[in-house]
Motif scaffolding. Sequence first.
Motif, PDB file in Angstrom:
ATOM      1  N   SER A  99     -38.868  -4.817  18.201  1.00 28.55           N
ATOM      2  CA  SER A  99     -40.154  -5.487  18.375  1.00 28.55           C
ATOM      3  C   SER A  99     -41.016  -4.747  19.400  1.00 28.55           C
ATOM      4  N   ASP A 100     -42.327  -4.777  19.168  1.00 30.96           N
ATOM      5  CA  ASP A 100     -43.272  -4.146  20.106  1.00 30.96           C
ATOM      6  C   ASP A 100     -43.545  -5.017  21.323  1.00 30.96           C
ATOM      7  N   THR A 101     -43.009  -6.218  21.360  1.00 32.39           N
ATOM      8  CA  THR A 101     -43.343  -7.145  22.445  1.00 32.39           C
ATOM      9  C   THR A 101     -42.529  -6.887  23.712  1.00 32.39           C
ATOM     10  N   LEU A 102     -41.466  -6.085  23.613  1.00 31.37           N
ATOM     11  CA  LEU A 102     -40.624  -5.848  24.770  1.00 31.37           C
ATOM     12  C   LEU A 102     -41.168  -4.711  25.624  1.00 31.37           C
ATOM     13  N   SER A 103     -41.028  -4.863  26.908  1.00 27.65           N
ATOM     14  CA  SER A 103     -41.468  -3.818  27.835  1.00 27.65           C
ATOM     15  C   SER A 103     -40.340  -2.819  28.062  1.00 27.65           C
ATOM     16  N   ASP A 104     -40.672  -1.742  28.764  1.00 29.70           N
ATOM     17  CA  ASP A 104     -39.639  -0.744  29.076  1.00 29.70           C
ATOM     18  C   ASP A 104     -38.512  -1.375  29.891  1.00 29.70           C
ATOM     19  N   ALA A 105     -38.874  -2.267  30.826  1.00 32.46           N
ATOM     20  CA  ALA A 105     -37.859  -2.930  31.646  1.00 32.46           C
ATOM     21  C   ALA A 105     -36.971  -3.830  30.797  1.00 32.46           C
ATOM     22  N   ASP A 106     -37.592  -4.521  29.823  1.00 31.39           N
ATOM     23  CA  ASP A 106     -36.813  -5.387  28.940  1.00 31.39           C
ATOM     24  C   ASP A 106     -35.804  -4.568  28.128  1.00 31.39           C
ATOM     25  N   ARG A 107     -36.275  -3.446  27.596  1.00 28.90           N
ATOM     26  CA  ARG A 107     -35.378  -2.616  26.784  1.00 28.90           C
ATOM     27  C   ARG A 107     -34.247  -2.014  27.633  1.00 28.90           C
ATOM     28  N   LYS A 108     -34.557  -1.672  28.858  1.00 28.00           N
ATOM     29  CA  LYS A 108     -33.514  -1.128  29.723  1.00 28.00           C
ATOM     30  C   LYS A 108     -32.458  -2.190  30.016  1.00 28.00           C
ATOM     31  N   SER A 109     -32.911  -3.419  30.163  1.00 28.39           N
ATOM     32  CA  SER A 109     -31.967  -4.520  30.378  1.00 28.39           C
ATOM     33  C   SER A 109     -31.095  -4.723  29.140  1.00 28.39           C
TER      34      SER A 109
END
Length: 410
Positions: A99-109
């Motif tokens: 999804s495009d809604t996640l931020s870089d920090a979210d994806r790293k988590s």
Amino acid sequence: MRISTVTMFEQSVSSMNRQQGEFMKIGQQIATGRRVVNPSDDPQAASQAVGVSQSQAVTQQYADARVTARNSLSQSESVLNSVSDAITSAKTLLVKNSSDTLSDADRKSEANVLRGIYETLIGQANATDGNGRYLFGGYQDDAPPFARNADDSVTYVGDNNTREQRIDASRLMPVADNGEAIFQTIPSGTGYVAIAERAVGSTGDVTFSGPTRVDSTVAGYGENKYTITFTADDEFEIATIDSTGNTIATDTRTYTSGDPIVFGGLSMKLSGTPDVGDSIDVNPADHADANQDLFTTIKRAIDVLEAPLDGDPGLKADLKNALSTSMRELDNSLDNVLTVRASVGARLNELDVVDAVGDNRMLNYEQTMSDLVDLDYTQAISEYSLRQVGLQAAQKAFVDIRGMSLFDRM
């Protein structure tokens, strides 16, 4: 003919001893429950009983071997169940991160969560049985079959053999599967996997979905490789490459974002703006250029999720394409694990069947052994009573004869 007193005494004692011997023999048979206590009782039955006893021992050995095989297969099935659950969790996580809604920090988590799954899979791949032997290392079962490298990748260091155990006279059963076949192999016929690659300096952001099967009867399906290369903003070329690496056909088509394309019995949907030189390789799942390593799939997905996008459309396209490829590879790996797990289940069912046959065979041996050496208690008790009467009669006769004397007649 003169019959001396000594002769009468000897005959009487001999009769008592004979009667007592027969009486004790019947008593021993009753006490042991066996008609043939000594080979001399029935040499032919005793000889046959030895052969039946040996057959019983061999049958019991096979039964013990089946217990060991069942324990090993049950543990393998349990591990493969955990592996399939881990792959499913990883696939769910990748779908979420597409999804495009996640931020870089979210994806790293999320990458940290995926790394936990990665560690779990390595632990399951290096699982041991109850005797400390590694399940998936082949004959090299005294060391972990999967080793960690300096770059955190995983290499299989076991052998290509499969441990087997003889569970019956005519059946040699695999009791543990090869780890490479489970975690680093995809069976033929699984399908195709697409991998996108942007040209050097490209600013394109083309993404794909698929490929999906349209017609598996097309010539070369499952064998040919396809390369989609953009030659212009609105044009691409599909090259068909056979199993020997030779290009056997090319097809130039017009590109329209969002429209599906059909080729070689497959269908794909391409979206976005391409740049000249951008390409997509569509490989059979078991092709040498395709990734078949489950650990490599998850490791690549972790690296992609940890890399920041910084709002770059091209990097976003790379993320989507990489996750799409990883999800397809996870699907193929899951299919492979489930296939192996089904094979393990079939072998467990076979053990049940062989157990039933072995139990029936053992019952037949026990019945044969009983017919040969076991005692008929009704007949034995009747003969025991008869021998007891005979012994008492011999003893009474001896007493009477001993008391006779010519002096009594004088």
